[in-house]
Design an enzyme around this catalytic site. Structure first.
Site, PDB file in Angstrom:
ATOM      1  N   GLU A  56     -13.022   2.375  -2.274  1.00 31.38           N
ATOM      2  CA  GLU A  56     -12.605   2.791  -3.631  1.00 31.38           C
ATOM      3  C   GLU A  56     -11.505   3.847  -3.596  1.00 31.38           C
ATOM      4  O   GLU A  56     -11.556   4.844  -4.319  1.00 31.38           O
ATOM      5  CB  GLU A  56     -13.810   3.262  -4.451  1.00 31.38           C
ATOM      6  CG  GLU A  56     -14.773   2.114  -4.754  1.00 31.38           C
ATOM      7  CD  GLU A  56     -15.857   2.455  -5.757  1.00 31.38           C
ATOM      8  OE1 GLU A  56     -15.739   3.478  -6.433  1.00 31.38           O
ATOM      9  OE2 GLU A  56     -16.812   1.670  -5.848  1.00 31.38           O
TER      10      GLU A  56
HETATM   11  C1  LIG Z   1     -17.513  -1.190   4.035  1.00 32.38           C
HETATM   12  C2  LIG Z   1     -16.402  -1.504   3.108  1.00 32.38           C
HETATM   13  C3  LIG Z   1     -16.661  -2.069   1.867  1.00 32.38           C
HETATM   14  C4  LIG Z   1     -15.600  -2.453   1.040  1.00 32.38           C
HETATM   15  N1  LIG Z   1     -15.865  -3.150  -0.129  1.00 32.38           N
HETATM   16  C5  LIG Z   1     -14.816  -3.716  -0.794  1.00 32.38           C
HETATM   17  C6  LIG Z   1     -15.051  -4.627  -1.870  1.00 32.38           C
HETATM   18  O1  LIG Z   1     -16.195  -4.897  -2.243  1.00 32.38           O
HETATM   19  N2  LIG Z   1     -13.981  -5.201  -2.467  1.00 32.38           N
HETATM   20  C7  LIG Z   1     -12.703  -4.939  -2.084  1.00 32.38           C
HETATM   21  O2  LIG Z   1     -11.780  -5.498  -2.643  1.00 32.38           O
HETATM   22  N3  LIG Z   1     -12.443  -4.062  -1.085  1.00 32.38           N
HETATM   23  C8  LIG Z   1     -13.468  -3.466  -0.414  1.00 32.38           C
HETATM   24  N4  LIG Z   1     -13.217  -2.593   0.620  1.00 32.38           N
HETATM   25  C9  LIG Z   1     -11.838  -2.283   0.955  1.00 32.38           C
HETATM   26  C10 LIG Z   1     -11.475  -0.822   0.739  1.00 32.38           C
HETATM   27  O3  LIG Z   1     -11.268  -0.554  -0.604  1.00 32.38           O
HETATM   28  C11 LIG Z   1     -10.259  -0.549   1.624  1.00 32.38           C
HETATM   29  O4  LIG Z   1     -10.771  -0.461   2.935  1.00 32.38           O
HETATM   30  C12 LIG Z   1      -9.507   0.656   1.269  1.00 32.38           C
HETATM   31  O5  LIG Z   1      -8.781   0.407   0.111  1.00 32.38           O
HETATM   32  C13 LIG Z   1      -8.559   1.121   2.359  1.00 32.38           C
HETATM   33  O6  LIG Z   1      -7.800   0.097   2.901  1.00 32.38           O
HETATM   34  P1  LIG Z   1      -7.694  -0.076   4.479  1.00 32.38           P
HETATM   35  O7  LIG Z   1      -9.053   0.014   5.046  1.00 32.38           O
HETATM   36  O8  LIG Z   1      -6.917  -1.282   4.742  1.00 32.38           O
HETATM   37  O9  LIG Z   1      -6.904   1.227   4.970  1.00 32.38           O
HETATM   38  P2  LIG Z   1      -5.315   1.418   4.976  1.00 32.38           P
HETATM   39  O10 LIG Z   1      -4.750   1.074   3.659  1.00 32.38           O
HETATM   40  O11 LIG Z   1      -4.756   0.777   6.165  1.00 32.38           O
HETATM   41  O12 LIG Z   1      -5.217   2.999   5.121  1.00 32.38           O
HETATM   42  C14 LIG Z   1      -5.319   3.658   6.374  1.00 32.38           C
HETATM   43  C15 LIG Z   1      -5.165   5.150   6.161  1.00 32.38           C
HETATM   44  O13 LIG Z   1      -3.884   5.442   5.607  1.00 32.38           O
HETATM   45  C16 LIG Z   1      -4.037   6.252   4.461  1.00 32.38           C
HETATM   46  N5  LIG Z   1      -2.964   5.942   3.517  1.00 32.38           N
HETATM   47  C17 LIG Z   1      -2.530   4.736   3.110  1.00 32.38           C
HETATM   48  N6  LIG Z   1      -1.522   4.881   2.237  1.00 32.38           N
HETATM   49  C18 LIG Z   1      -1.320   6.201   2.087  1.00 32.38           C
HETATM   50  C19 LIG Z   1      -0.415   7.008   1.317  1.00 32.38           C
HETATM   51  N7  LIG Z   1       0.493   6.476   0.523  1.00 32.38           N
HETATM   52  N8  LIG Z   1      -0.504   8.339   1.432  1.00 32.38           N
HETATM   53  C20 LIG Z   1      -1.410   8.915   2.237  1.00 32.38           C
HETATM   54  N9  LIG Z   1      -2.288   8.218   2.970  1.00 32.38           N
HETATM   55  C21 LIG Z   1      -2.237   6.883   2.895  1.00 32.38           C
HETATM   56  C22 LIG Z   1      -5.408   5.908   3.897  1.00 32.38           C
HETATM   57  O14 LIG Z   1      -5.907   6.989   3.139  1.00 32.38           O
HETATM   58  C23 LIG Z   1      -6.199   5.705   5.183  1.00 32.38           C
HETATM   59  O15 LIG Z   1      -6.634   6.950   5.638  1.00 32.38           O
HETATM   60  C24 LIG Z   1     -14.271  -2.188   1.438  1.00 32.38           C
HETATM   61  C25 LIG Z   1     -14.022  -1.569   2.662  1.00 32.38           C
HETATM   62  C26 LIG Z   1     -15.061  -1.239   3.503  1.00 32.38           C
HETATM   63  C27 LIG Z   1     -14.734  -0.622   4.822  1.00 32.38           C
END
Ligand SMILES: Cc1cc2nc3c(=O)[nH]c(=O)nc-3n(C[C@H](O)[C@H](O)[C@H](O)COP(=O)(O)OP(=O)(O)OC[C@H]3O[C@@H](n4cnc5c(N)ncnc54)[C@H](O)[C@@H]3O)c2cc1C
Length: 811
Positions: free
Chosen positions: A498
């Protein structure tokens, strides 16, 4: 009267007008009065009148101000304003501004804070929390679920469905529970204090998901079909937004839906051909209905002349042709259902779009609006519930566990960590209570949702780390006897979902807060987007209001810096008064720093994430501080809670102060000048004292009113591990004075181990009766169960085979 006295008097009068944020007219009138007084005393002739006229007349004559000043500034503004994408605009416009606006604007009205009604549970909600919530916690053995089954047992699933745990947000007319946000929060607090897998599973369908989207935007047919089925658990929902290529940047999903004609139930209909690849989707492996976000295109112009329609949300039944669903991810050994969903050339009719064809392209806005509600409730409540149970269990453990012949909680080093646990648990409960109150009075506070999500999950991480340190090896060795390990493992999940926390802090809190909470910035942006006279008139009004606002906050910050904060009013005259005053001071500082940052950096501020993050921290801690004071007030200002309230306030204000100083120290010469003005005598807030830490440790280590209030609503039955440790704590406390009695009778120091033997010795010495001997025996059994950890036969730890190893396919 001398000129010097007149100058001082004029500064005071005009400063007071600006301090109160009065209008340009009041300021002009004040200037005229002071000039008249000067002339009356013969201090000067015409020069000051001419200077004042040159400055003030153009501002006061609307025609000149608007058509010369505002017009020129507007044309420059339009050139330098960064382009805003549609998704950014929709995110900004989603939700409402509430108490976040009040603390952002430099002059919080504390009476208004106290007047906000405190949330209360209805009899039905309370009965649910005392009944089905306790029952399901009793039913679920977390270790069995997480280690052996990698799922909750079937009878627990059935109980959750039968008792409508997945239907807390669904309206009664559709068979749901229709609980208040506050009640949902209390339910999740209780569940998460017992089991992370339980809280995650219940949290998701009640948060962002098809249920909420359908109620807000669904067509009547969709509502009538799905909502009753979701209420009874006949349908299990999930919502799929995230793709491998689009996580944080969710607006960039590469998943497509092409408008086309296709076969549906034997007929050719207009629909969408979907291709998508989603991952991390909670509940996907068992979901029967999938909410899907995709980018919709109409290259053949079948539904209009717009080719790129935008992000759209649809509902897909699990068994639809072309969709792969069912595989699982393993999120850090907290195996709630989560997995990928893929689809190749999946055809759906138009009626599958949530809200029907009319809602095509409106998906992003729908998601943003729902997210601002769900994000206030689920993760913050799960975090607060976890922290409350951990505070109690860690206090109890540190009384039960002895080293160097003392309960470990009496060591000063342990006290330091315990103070953070107790203070943060108090704070987290206060924040979830206050922010869900906002939802219950009709707000959809998007900035507060980001604040709550980020800070509550980060504070849980701190609480978890502290609790693990205090528990030592007991927290590390996993097994049925370990009540901390799974929660600790699962903490990063809440940090990431989220809105991942780094992004939320660096970009979202202040990025949205600056524009939404500021009294003039959004209006300036909106006005600049309107061509012609109307745009100019609105821009003129907003711009000059903004300039007055900046001057007002400048004067207030200056005055507060030299000590004027002590003269501001506070709605209390006890030890909380200082906090209200400091918050007023910090609020004015934030308003000024914010305008300076936006004025100097403009659109560049968005890329200066570290500055933006610190401004966000200031806004966050003003909100958090308000929530703490509100909680203390609503609880009836209980004297026993003072140490917890003081710690939470002092820690928050200190963090607020540090974020201001770090911001100023990284803002060049302007920052240095502002630092001299705002902090002429250095820091004003000290860290919570050791004495306060000591008092909190005492609160956590034995039953008392403050401790009971801290753990209010948590699952503390002896049938669960947390309640069991509570019962052992009571026995140990009862044994302690009896142990002293036996030592005295024996004339020697006895260790606090092998209590059953000491009980028997007390009986021989004639100082204990049979009941007390039995108490020693029970206390020893409990003590050993609390301090012992599990061990396993090596083969019991082997997991089954998996198809993949690093770099190798075993299938
Ligand atoms: C257990 C689990 C349950 C989930 N459930 C759902 C679900 O039900 N439905 C759904 O759609 N999604 C779901 N998600 C997805 C979740 O919302 C994403 O994992 C989340 O949005 C982050 O994306 P990412 O993991 O690809 O990280 P990335 O986007 O790759 O980010 C990596 C890091 O970079 C940082 N970052 C990225 N952009 C910036 C910026 N502009 N400035 C500063 N920092 C930045 C982030 O904060 C993070 O620390 C789930 C994820 C997990 C792990």
């Amino acid at each position: 009267m001398s000129v010097v006295i007149w100058c001082i008097a004029t500064l005071i009068v005009l400063g007071a007008i600006l301090y109160r944020g009065a209008s340009l007219r009041a300021f002009t009138l004040g200037t005229i009065v002071m000039l008249a007084i000067g002339s009356l005393f013969g201090l000067f002739a015409y020069v000051p009148w001419i200077i004042a006229a040159v400055i003030l007349v153009p501002f006061n004559l609307g025609f000149i101000r608007k058509n010369i000043l505002a017009k020129r500034i507007l044309s420059v503004y339009r050139k330098i304003m960064p382009e805003m994408s549609q998704t950014e605009r929709e995110a900004l416009e989603a939700g409402t501004v509430w108490w976040d606006g009040e603390v952002f604007r430099g002059k919080p009205n504390w009476k208004k804070l106290h007047a906000i009604p405190a949330s209360k549970l209805t009899a039905e909600e309370q009965a649910f929390i005392d009944g089905p919530c306790d029952e399901v916690c009793t039913m679920l053995d977390d270790w069995y679920a997480t280690h052996e089954l990698a799922d909750m047992p079937e009878h627990v699933w059935q109980y959750l469905k039968d008792n409508k745990f997945f239907a807390m947000i669904i309206k009664k007319e559709y068979g749901g529970l229709e609980f208040s946000a506050y009640a949902q929060s209390r339910v999740l607090q209780k569940l998460s204090g017992h089991s992370t897998i339980l809280a995650s599973t219940v949290g998701v369908p009640n948060s962002l998901g098809p249920g909420e989207l359908l109620q807000l935007y669904g067509t009547k047919e969709q509502q009538d079909h799905y909502l009753p089925r979701l209420a009874t658990g006949e349908d299990i929902p999930c919502f799929a937004l995230t793709s491998p290529e689009a996580g944080s940047d969710a607006g960039a999903i590469p998943d497509t839906g092409i408008v086309c004609k296709g076969q549906w139930e034997g007929e050719e209909v207009l629909g969408i051909r979907l291709n998508f690849n989603k991952r991390y989707i909670t509940l996907a492996p068992i979901a029967t209905v999938v909410g899907l976000a995709f980018k919709m295109y109409d290259p053949e112009g079948l539904i209009g002349d717009q080719e790129d329609i935008g992000i759209t949300c649809a509902l897909l039944p699990r068994d639809i042709a072309g969709m792969e669903i069912g595989r699982r991810h393993l999120p850090l050994n907290v195996p709630f259902h989560n997995g990928p969903i893929r689809g190749t050339d999946v055809f759906i009719p138009m009626s599958f779009i949530i809200g029907g064809q009319a809602m095509a392209g409106k998906g992003w806005r729908m998601l943003m609006e729902c997210l601002s509600v769900g994000r206030v409730i689920t993760l913050p409540s799960n975090s607060a519930g976890g922290a409350k149970s951990i505070a109690l269990v860690t206090g109890a453990y540190s009384r039960i566990r002895r080293q160097f012949k003392l309960p470990i909680g009496k060591m000063e080093g342990v006290e330091e960590a315990m103070a953070r646990i107790g203070g943060n648990a108090y704070l987290m409960d206060a924040v979830t209570k206050f922010s869900t109150t906002g939802l219950d009075i009709g707000e959809k506070p998007s900035v507060i949702s980001a604040i709550s999500k980020y800070h509550m999950t980060e504070k849980l991480r701190q609480v978890m780390n502290d609790a693990m340190d205090i528990h030592g090896g007991k927290g590390i060795c996993l097994g049925p006897n370990n009540y901390l390990g799974r929660g600790y493992q699962g903490t990063p999940v809440a940090i990431t979902v989220e809105g991942a926390n780094i992004l939320t802090r660096s970009l979202m809190i202040y990025g949205q807060g600056a524009i939404r909470c500021h009294p003039f910035v959004l209006e300036e942006m909106n006005a600049a987007a309107i061509k012609g006279k109307e745009g100019l008139a609105r821009f003129d009004k907003a711009l000059f209001g903004h300039i007055g606002f900046v001057f007002s906050n400048f004067v207030r910050s200056l005055w507060f810096g030299v000590g004027g904060a002590r003269f501001t009013s506070a709605p209390a005259n006890d030890s909380t008064a200082q906090y209200y005053r400091m918050m007023t001071r910090f609020s004015s500082n934030l308003a000024l720093m914010s305008d300076v940052a936006m004025g100097v950096l403009g659109g560049e501020l968005k890329r200066r994430e570290r500055l933006s993050a610190r401004l966000g921290d200031m806004l966050s801690y003003l909100f958090i501080g308000s929530a703490i004071l509100k909680r203390f007030e609503d609880d009836g200002r209980p004297a026993e809670d003072l140490p917890l309230m003081h710690w939470a306030m002092q820690d928050s204000l200190r963090k607020l102060q540090e974020s201001q100083l770090e911001f100023l120290e990284n803002f060049g010469a302007i920052g240095s000048a502002l630092k001299v003005m705002m902090y002429p005598f250095g820091r004003i807030v000290k860290a919570p004292s050791d004495k306060l830490g000591h008092q909190i440790s005492r609160i956590l280590m034995e039953p008392n009113a403050a401790r009971t209030r801290l753990g209010e609503g948590q699952f503390l039955s002896e049938k669960g591990p947390f309640g069991y440790v509570e019962a052992v704590l009571r026995d140990i406390i009862a044994v302690e004075p009896l142990h002293d009695k036996v030592q005295k009778a024996a004339g020697e120091r006895l260790s606090f181990t092998r209590l059953h033997e000491i009980g028997l010795r007390g009986k021989e010495l004639g100082v204990l009766n049979d009941e007390e001997v039995a108490l020693f025996k029970r206390a020893e059994e409990g003590r050993l169960r609390v301090i012992n950890v599990d061990d396993f036969a090596p083969e019991d730890l082997l997991a089954g085979p998996t198809a993949h190893q690093w770099g190798r396919d075993n299938s």
